[in-house]
Scaffold this motif. Sequence first.
Motif, short mmCIF file in Angstrom:
data_model
loop_
_atom_site.label_atom_id
_atom_site.label_comp_id
_atom_site.label_asym_id
_atom_site.label_seq_id
_atom_site.Cartn_x
_atom_site.Cartn_y
_atom_site.Cartn_z
N ALA A 79 0.84 -1.20 0.00
CA ALA A 79 0.00 0.00 0.00
C ALA A 79 0.87 1.25 0.00
CB ALA A 79 -0.94 -0.01 1.20
N ALA A 80 1.90 1.26 0.85
CA ALA A 80 2.82 2.40 0.90
C ALA A 80 3.52 2.58 -0.44
CB ALA A 80 3.84 2.20 2.02
N GLY A 81 3.95 1.47 -1.05
CA GLY A 81 4.62 1.56 -2.34
C GLY A 81 3.73 2.16 -3.42
N SER A 82 2.44 1.88 -3.34
CA SER A 82 1.53 2.45 -4.34
C SER A 82 1.35 3.95 -4.16
CB SER A 82 0.17 1.75 -4.29
OG SER A 82 -0.62 2.20 -3.22
N ALA A 83 1.67 4.44 -2.96
CA ALA A 83 1.52 5.88 -2.69
C ALA A 83 2.81 6.66 -2.87
CB ALA A 83 1.00 6.09 -1.28
N VAL A 84 3.95 6.06 -2.48
CA VAL A 84 5.21 6.83 -2.47
C VAL A 84 6.27 6.26 -3.39
CG1 VAL A 84 4.78 7.72 -0.16
CG2 VAL A 84 6.17 5.67 -0.44
N GLY A 85 6.02 5.10 -4.01
CA GLY A 85 6.99 4.53 -4.93
C GLY A 85 7.86 3.47 -4.28
N PRO A 86 8.82 2.94 -5.05
CA PRO A 86 9.67 1.85 -4.55
C PRO A 86 10.72 2.37 -3.57
CG PRO A 86 10.35 2.51 -6.74
CD PRO A 86 9.11 3.31 -6.42
N GLY A 87 11.48 1.45 -3.02
CA GLY A 87 12.53 1.82 -2.09
C GLY A 87 12.01 1.97 -0.69
N LEU A 88 11.38 0.91 -0.17
CA LEU A 88 10.73 0.96 1.14
C LEU A 88 11.17 -0.21 2.01
CD1 LEU A 88 7.07 1.46 -0.12
CD2 LEU A 88 8.64 3.25 0.64
N VAL A 89 11.14 0.00 3.32
CA VAL A 89 11.29 -1.08 4.29
C VAL A 89 10.32 -0.82 5.43
CG1 VAL A 89 13.72 -1.62 3.76
CG2 VAL A 89 13.17 0.05 5.55
N THR A 90 9.88 -1.88 6.07
CA THR A 90 8.99 -1.73 7.21
C THR A 90 9.80 -1.28 8.42
OG1 THR A 90 7.53 -3.42 6.35
CG2 THR A 90 7.34 -2.92 8.71
N ALA A 91 9.37 -0.19 9.04
CA ALA A 91 10.03 0.32 10.23
C ALA A 91 9.44 -0.28 11.50
CB ALA A 91 9.93 1.85 10.27
N GLY A 92 8.18 -0.70 11.44
CA GLY A 92 7.53 -1.32 12.58
C GLY A 92 6.06 -1.53 12.31
N PHE A 93 5.49 -2.50 13.02
CA PHE A 93 4.05 -2.71 12.90
C PHE A 93 3.53 -3.43 14.13
CE2 PHE A 93 5.57 -6.73 11.31
CZ PHE A 93 4.55 -7.65 11.51
N THR A 94 2.24 -3.25 14.36
CA THR A 94 1.57 -3.95 15.46
C THR A 94 0.34 -4.63 14.89
OG1 THR A 94 0.20 -2.03 16.01
CG2 THR A 94 2.28 -2.24 17.19
N VAL A 95 0.00 -5.75 15.51
CA VAL A 95 -1.19 -6.50 15.12
C VAL A 95 -2.02 -6.72 16.37
CG1 VAL A 95 -2.12 -8.60 14.09
CG2 VAL A 95 0.06 -7.70 13.28
N ASP A 96 -3.29 -6.42 16.29
CA ASP A 96 -4.23 -6.75 17.36
C ASP A 96 -5.11 -7.88 16.86
OD1 ASP A 96 -3.65 -4.80 19.46
OD2 ASP A 96 -4.28 -3.32 17.98
N PHE A 97 -4.97 -9.04 17.52
CA PHE A 97 -5.76 -10.21 17.17
C PHE A 97 -7.10 -10.10 17.89
CE2 PHE A 97 -1.26 -11.49 17.10
CZ PHE A 97 -1.15 -11.87 15.77
N LEU A 98 -8.18 -10.10 17.12
CA LEU A 98 -9.52 -9.93 17.68
C LEU A 98 -10.16 -11.24 18.10
CD1 LEU A 98 -10.79 -7.32 15.07
CD2 LEU A 98 -9.64 -6.90 17.26
N ARG A 99 -9.82 -12.31 17.39
CA ARG A 99 -10.35 -13.65 17.68
C ARG A 99 -9.51 -14.64 16.89
NH1 ARG A 99 -14.16 -11.01 14.52
NH2 ARG A 99 -15.46 -10.63 16.31
N PRO A 100 -9.54 -15.92 17.25
CA PRO A 100 -8.80 -16.92 16.47
C PRO A 100 -9.37 -17.00 15.05
CG PRO A 100 -9.40 -17.80 18.61
CD PRO A 100 -10.13 -16.50 18.46
#
Length: 141
Positions: free
Chosen positions: A68-89
């Motif tokens: 999604a980020a690449g579609s907005a700002v172009g190539p040359g990206l790395v993930t700096a961090g992320f969080t996931v909230d699991f709502l249910r199995p």
Amino acid sequence: MHETLDLNLARKVLAAQPFSVLLGARLTAFGDGEATLELDLRDDLLNQHGRVHGGVLGYAAENAAAFAAGSAVGPGLVTAGFTVDFLRPAKGEILRSHARVIRAGRTRAVCRCDLTTIDTDGTSTLYAVAQGTIAVTETAP
């Protein structure tokens, strides 16, 4: 959307990721600050309780956010961090990870991602939400 990126090129990038190939991931939508990644939920992607392994959900969230980020700002990206909230199995036939850019700047893009599964009857259920920060590592041509 960045001029040089389109769905076909994004799919080539995904196909160049050995782990994505191992999981059988496919990019079903890409553009205008959004991306959707899907994969079939096979038995080898489940935990001992027959639910989707959290690592699979994390992968899907992180990779969809990066696309999604690449579609907005172009190539040359790395993930700096992320969080996931699991709502249910999670369980289902197909895992769908839909990410969208919340804000894109010169050096970072912040994305939100909804992780749903699709059942055999087409029912979609939300199982997790994620937020990620994607760092721009190089200026797009």
